[in-house]
Design a protein around this motif. Structure first.
Motif, PDB file in Angstrom:
ATOM      1  N   VAL A 137       0.853  -1.189   0.000  1.00 58.04           N
ATOM      2  CA  VAL A 137       0.000   0.000   0.000  1.00 58.04           C
ATOM      3  C   VAL A 137       0.887   1.236   0.000  1.00 58.04           C
ATOM      4  O   VAL A 137       1.781   1.367   0.850  1.00 58.04           O
ATOM      5  CB  VAL A 137      -0.938   0.013   1.217  1.00 58.04           C
ATOM      6  N   VAL A 138       0.655   2.133  -0.964  1.00 56.15           N
ATOM      7  CA  VAL A 138       1.480   3.332  -1.092  1.00 56.15           C
ATOM      8  C   VAL A 138       0.586   4.566  -0.999  1.00 56.15           C
ATOM      9  O   VAL A 138      -0.346   4.734  -1.806  1.00 56.15           O
ATOM     10  CB  VAL A 138       2.228   3.350  -2.442  1.00 56.15           C
ATOM     11  N   ASN A 139       0.851   5.407  -0.015  1.00 57.26           N
ATOM     12  CA  ASN A 139       0.162   6.691   0.085  1.00 57.26           C
ATOM     13  C   ASN A 139       0.875   7.692  -0.814  1.00 57.26           C
ATOM     14  O   ASN A 139       2.104   7.851  -0.724  1.00 57.26           O
ATOM     15  CB  ASN A 139       0.162   7.191   1.534  1.00 57.26           C
ATOM     16  N   ILE A 140       0.121   8.333  -1.699  1.00 59.82           N
ATOM     17  CA  ILE A 140       0.751   9.239  -2.660  1.00 59.82           C
ATOM     18  C   ILE A 140       0.272  10.671  -2.446  1.00 59.82           C
ATOM     19  O   ILE A 140      -0.881  10.904  -2.080  1.00 59.82           O
ATOM     20  CB  ILE A 140       0.482   8.795  -4.114  1.00 59.82           C
ATOM     21  N   ALA A 141       1.169  11.604  -2.694  1.00 60.35           N
ATOM     22  CA  ALA A 141       0.846  13.022  -2.565  1.00 60.35           C
ATOM     23  C   ALA A 141      -0.042  13.457  -3.722  1.00 60.35           C
ATOM     24  O   ALA A 141      -0.156  12.761  -4.740  1.00 60.35           O
ATOM     25  CB  ALA A 141       2.145  13.836  -2.548  1.00 60.35           C
ATOM     26  N   PRO A 142      -0.707  14.606  -3.588  1.00 58.44           N
ATOM     27  CA  PRO A 142      -1.509  15.113  -4.705  1.00 58.44           C
ATOM     28  C   PRO A 142      -0.659  15.246  -5.968  1.00 58.44           C
ATOM     29  O   PRO A 142       0.529  15.572  -5.900  1.00 58.44           O
ATOM     30  CB  PRO A 142      -1.978  16.488  -4.204  1.00 58.44           C
ATOM     31  N   VAL A 143      -1.278  14.965  -7.105  1.00 59.40           N
ATOM     32  CA  VAL A 143      -0.572  15.075  -8.384  1.00 59.40           C
ATOM     33  C   VAL A 143      -1.133  16.254  -9.157  1.00 59.40           C
ATOM     34  O   VAL A 143      -2.321  16.570  -9.081  1.00 59.40           O
ATOM     35  CB  VAL A 143      -0.698  13.774  -9.212  1.00 59.40           C
ATOM     36  N   ALA A 144      -0.261  16.900  -9.923  1.00 58.82           N
ATOM     37  CA  ALA A 144      -0.687  18.053 -10.716  1.00 58.82           C
ATOM     38  C   ALA A 144      -1.348  17.624 -12.009  1.00 58.82           C
ATOM     39  O   ALA A 144      -2.250  18.290 -12.516  1.00 58.82           O
ATOM     40  CB  ALA A 144       0.526  18.949 -11.003  1.00 58.82           C
ATOM     41  N   ASP A 145      -0.912  16.477 -12.536  1.00 59.48           N
ATOM     42  CA  ASP A 145      -1.389  16.028 -13.846  1.00 59.48           C
ATOM     43  C   ASP A 145      -1.511  14.503 -13.822  1.00 59.48           C
ATOM     44  O   ASP A 145      -0.537  13.813 -13.504  1.00 59.48           O
ATOM     45  CB  ASP A 145      -0.395  16.464 -14.928  1.00 59.48           C
ATOM     46  N   PRO A 146      -2.689  13.951 -14.139  1.00 57.96           N
ATOM     47  CA  PRO A 146      -2.827  12.489 -14.166  1.00 57.96           C
ATOM     48  C   PRO A 146      -1.802  11.808 -15.064  1.00 57.96           C
ATOM     49  O   PRO A 146      -1.383  10.681 -14.765  1.00 57.96           O
ATOM     50  CB  PRO A 146      -4.253  12.281 -14.690  1.00 57.96           C
ATOM     51  N   ALA A 147      -1.399  12.456 -16.137  1.00 60.54           N
ATOM     52  CA  ALA A 147      -0.424  11.855 -17.052  1.00 60.54           C
ATOM     53  C   ALA A 147       0.895  11.573 -16.339  1.00 60.54           C
ATOM     54  O   ALA A 147       1.603  10.605 -16.671  1.00 60.54           O
ATOM     55  CB  ALA A 147      -0.186  12.769 -18.257  1.00 60.54           C
TER      56      ALA A 147
ATOM     57  N   ILE B  49       9.429   0.509  -5.144  1.00 60.28           N
ATOM     58  CA  ILE B  49       8.056   0.841  -5.532  1.00 60.28           C
ATOM     59  C   ILE B  49       7.669   2.227  -5.010  1.00 60.28           C
ATOM     60  O   ILE B  49       7.141   3.067  -5.739  1.00 60.28           O
ATOM     61  CB  ILE B  49       7.078  -0.226  -5.002  1.00 60.28           C
ATOM     62  N   ARG B  50       7.972   2.478  -3.728  1.00 58.20           N
ATOM     63  CA  ARG B  50       7.626   3.781  -3.153  1.00 58.20           C
ATOM     64  C   ARG B  50       8.472   4.900  -3.752  1.00 58.20           C
ATOM     65  O   ARG B  50       8.010   6.046  -3.874  1.00 58.20           O
ATOM     66  CB  ARG B  50       7.792   3.729  -1.634  1.00 58.20           C
ATOM     67  N   ALA B  51       9.690   4.585  -4.152  1.00 55.66           N
ATOM     68  CA  ALA B  51      10.548   5.601  -4.753  1.00 55.66           C
ATOM     69  C   ALA B  51       9.977   6.093  -6.079  1.00 55.66           C
ATOM     70  O   ALA B  51      10.167   7.251  -6.456  1.00 55.66           O
ATOM     71  CB  ALA B  51      11.952   5.036  -4.970  1.00 55.66           C
ATOM     72  N   VAL B  52       9.251   5.214  -6.786  1.00 60.27           N
ATOM     73  CA  VAL B  52       8.651   5.594  -8.065  1.00 60.27           C
ATOM     74  C   VAL B  52       7.301   6.265  -7.863  1.00 60.27           C
ATOM     75  O   VAL B  52       7.012   7.314  -8.436  1.00 60.27           O
ATOM     76  CB  VAL B  52       8.508   4.355  -8.981  1.00 60.27           C
ATOM     77  N   LEU B  53       6.447   5.671  -7.018  1.00 64.63           N
ATOM     78  CA  LEU B  53       5.093   6.190  -6.863  1.00 64.63           C
ATOM     79  C   LEU B  53       4.999   7.354  -5.886  1.00 64.63           C
ATOM     80  O   LEU B  53       4.127   8.213  -6.035  1.00 64.63           O
ATOM     81  CB  LEU B  53       4.153   5.068  -6.383  1.00 64.63           C
ATOM     82  N   ALA B  54       5.866   7.374  -4.884  1.00 63.86           N
ATOM     83  CA  ALA B  54       5.828   8.437  -3.885  1.00 63.86           C
ATOM     84  C   ALA B  54       7.238   8.933  -3.609  1.00 63.86           C
ATOM     85  O   ALA B  54       7.767   8.738  -2.504  1.00 63.86           O
ATOM     86  CB  ALA B  54       5.152   7.942  -2.605  1.00 63.86           C
ATOM     87  N   PRO B  55       7.883   9.546  -4.614  1.00 64.94           N
ATOM     88  CA  PRO B  55       9.293   9.947  -4.434  1.00 64.94           C
ATOM     89  C   PRO B  55       9.501  10.930  -3.288  1.00 64.94           C
ATOM     90  O   PRO B  55      10.547  10.937  -2.660  1.00 64.94           O
ATOM     91  CB  PRO B  55       9.635  10.584  -5.783  1.00 64.94           C
ATOM     92  N   GLU B  56       8.473  11.753  -2.990  1.00 74.74           N
ATOM     93  CA  GLU B  56       8.622  12.726  -1.911  1.00 74.74           C
ATOM     94  C   GLU B  56       8.759  12.020  -0.566  1.00 74.74           C
ATOM     95  O   GLU B  56       9.513  12.448   0.307  1.00 74.74           O
ATOM     96  CB  GLU B  56       7.446  13.709  -1.883  1.00 74.74           C
ATOM     97  N   THR B  57       8.030  10.881  -0.391  1.00 78.42           N
ATOM     98  CA  THR B  57       8.125  10.104   0.840  1.00 78.42           C
ATOM     99  C   THR B  57       9.471   9.406   0.928  1.00 78.42           C
ATOM    100  O   THR B  57      10.102   9.369   1.981  1.00 78.42           O
ATOM    101  CB  THR B  57       6.993   9.060   0.892  1.00 78.42           C
ATOM    102  N   ALA B  58       9.902   8.827  -0.193  1.00 76.45           N
ATOM    103  CA  ALA B  58      11.187   8.126  -0.201  1.00 76.45           C
ATOM    104  C   ALA B  58      12.330   9.076   0.096  1.00 76.45           C
ATOM    105  O   ALA B  58      13.259   8.762   0.839  1.00 76.45           O
ATOM    106  CB  ALA B  58      11.397   7.460  -1.579  1.00 76.45           C
TER     107      ALA B  58
END
Length: 351
Positions: free
Chosen positions: A257-267, A338-347
């Motif tokens: 499970v990865v918590n992700i920050a808000p994204v500016a662009d879905p792309a 996985i977290r480094a790619v999906l949630a780099p700010e957390t990593a």
């Protein structure tokens, strides 16, 4: 013929990303006049599929008729989770006329059939049918096995052993247990892909099975409800790789499970998931994202590098929290990567 006094249950099984939730959403909108109840069995601890279906609730299938079993496979938690859930649904007023169970994409359906032999419920419910969904493009490409060529080479090298991969066993067991196979996403596979997928399914099926092409989950409910298969009494005709085993294991797979920050662009998020599938051999990603400035949450569903996304519901009073579930084979899971790619700010913060 099934005992008409028993409450019919349809089991919907299928490989990861085959379209089970889409099918059930459509079925809820067009139940053929039946009052439905839904049981969702998820792999992991985030109720994504359950939330999707509750968003589709209508009078014939209200939100209280939709129940989730989010921690553990149904067939491994029969006494603690499955039986109480079925009993609770049967006590609803008005009582459901048909129960639909969406299994985890990693579940083996035959052990679930055995659960219907439990004394508390065997005289009250019957398995009307097992519906297996198969992604036409994925089946045609052989992606239910990570490396089909290598598996075939091992079998040819030593005829005394059977080197099946976990994914191929899941696929074959689901087809073997089915009463009907729905071949999904035929538009992506094309005519040649559909023909190849049908040939694969026919080769794997232990008996002749109807195979129906289904796009976007749209199928006449008369095709899949009211089969009266009484599948719990017909298990000998549904062979499994795990016949004779007292239990089956899900240790071959893992969810993160990865918590992700808000994204500016879905792309941007799509690009990250595509990268993850390429670099980490991820099977499945599903969940929600918070897109900055948008009042609705972004539903994300990915099979390998194929990513689909859409705004599905307003956030309303819920916290605007992005969260994704990532599923991979156990040996391929690298939570840090996985977290480094999906949630780099957390990593980065953790370093």
């Amino acid at each position: 013929m099934a005992d008409l006094a028993k409450l019919p249950v349809t089991i919907v099984t299928g490989f990861l990303g085959a379209g089970k939730t889409t099918l059930i959403s459509q079925l809820m909108q067009n139940p053929g006049g039946k009052r439905l109840a839904i049981v969702v069995n998820e792999f992991g601890d985030v109720g994504v599929d359950g939330e999707i279906l509750k968003g589709c609730a209508i009078p014939d299938c209200p939100a209280e008729n939709i129940m989730e079993l989010a921690n553990g496979c149904i067939c491994c938690t029969v006494a603690d989770d499955f039986i109480p859930t079925i009993e609770a649904l049967m006590k609803l007023e008005p009582r459901p006329e048909h129960i639909v169970i969406e299994t985890s994409g990693l579940a083996l359906p035959k052990p679930l059939l055995k659960a219907f032999d439990w004394p508390d419920i065997r005289s009250k419910i019957t398995v009307d049918g097992v519906i297996a969904l198969a992604d036409a493009e994925a089946v045609a490409a052989g992606r239910f096995a990570p490396d089909v060529a290598r598996v075939d080479a091992q079998r040819l090298a030593d005829e005394s052993i059977d080197h099946e991969t976990p994914l191929s066993e899941v696929f074959e067991d689901q087809i073997s247990c089915a009463d009907i196979v729905l071949l999904t996403k035929p538009d992506l596979a094309g005519p040649d892909g559909v023909a190849k997928a049908k040939a694969v399914i026919e080769a794997e099926a232990p008996r002749s099975l109807p195979i129906v092409e289904v796009a976007e989950g749209r199928v006449d409910p008369r095709v899949i409800l009211g089969l009266e298969a009484a599948a719990e009494d017909d298990m000998e005709a549904r062979p499994s790789h795990h016949d004779g085993h007292d239990a089956h294991e899900h240790d071959d797979f893992e969810s993160i499970v990865v918590n992700i920050a808000p994204v500016a662009d879905p792309a941007e998020l799509v690009a990250r998931i595509e990268r993850l599938a390429t670099e980490q051999n991820i099977l499945r990603v599903k969940g929600y994202a918070d897109v900055a400035g948008k009042p609705m949450r972004l539903l994300v569903q990915a099979v390998g590098a194929r990513v689909r996304h859409q705004y599905d519901q307003p956030w309303g009073d819920r916290p605007r929290a992005g969260r994704l579930v990532v599923i991979a084979e156990h040996d391929d899971v690298d939570p840090v990567a996985i977290r480094a790619v999906l949630a780099p700010e957390t990593a980065t913060a953790a370093e």
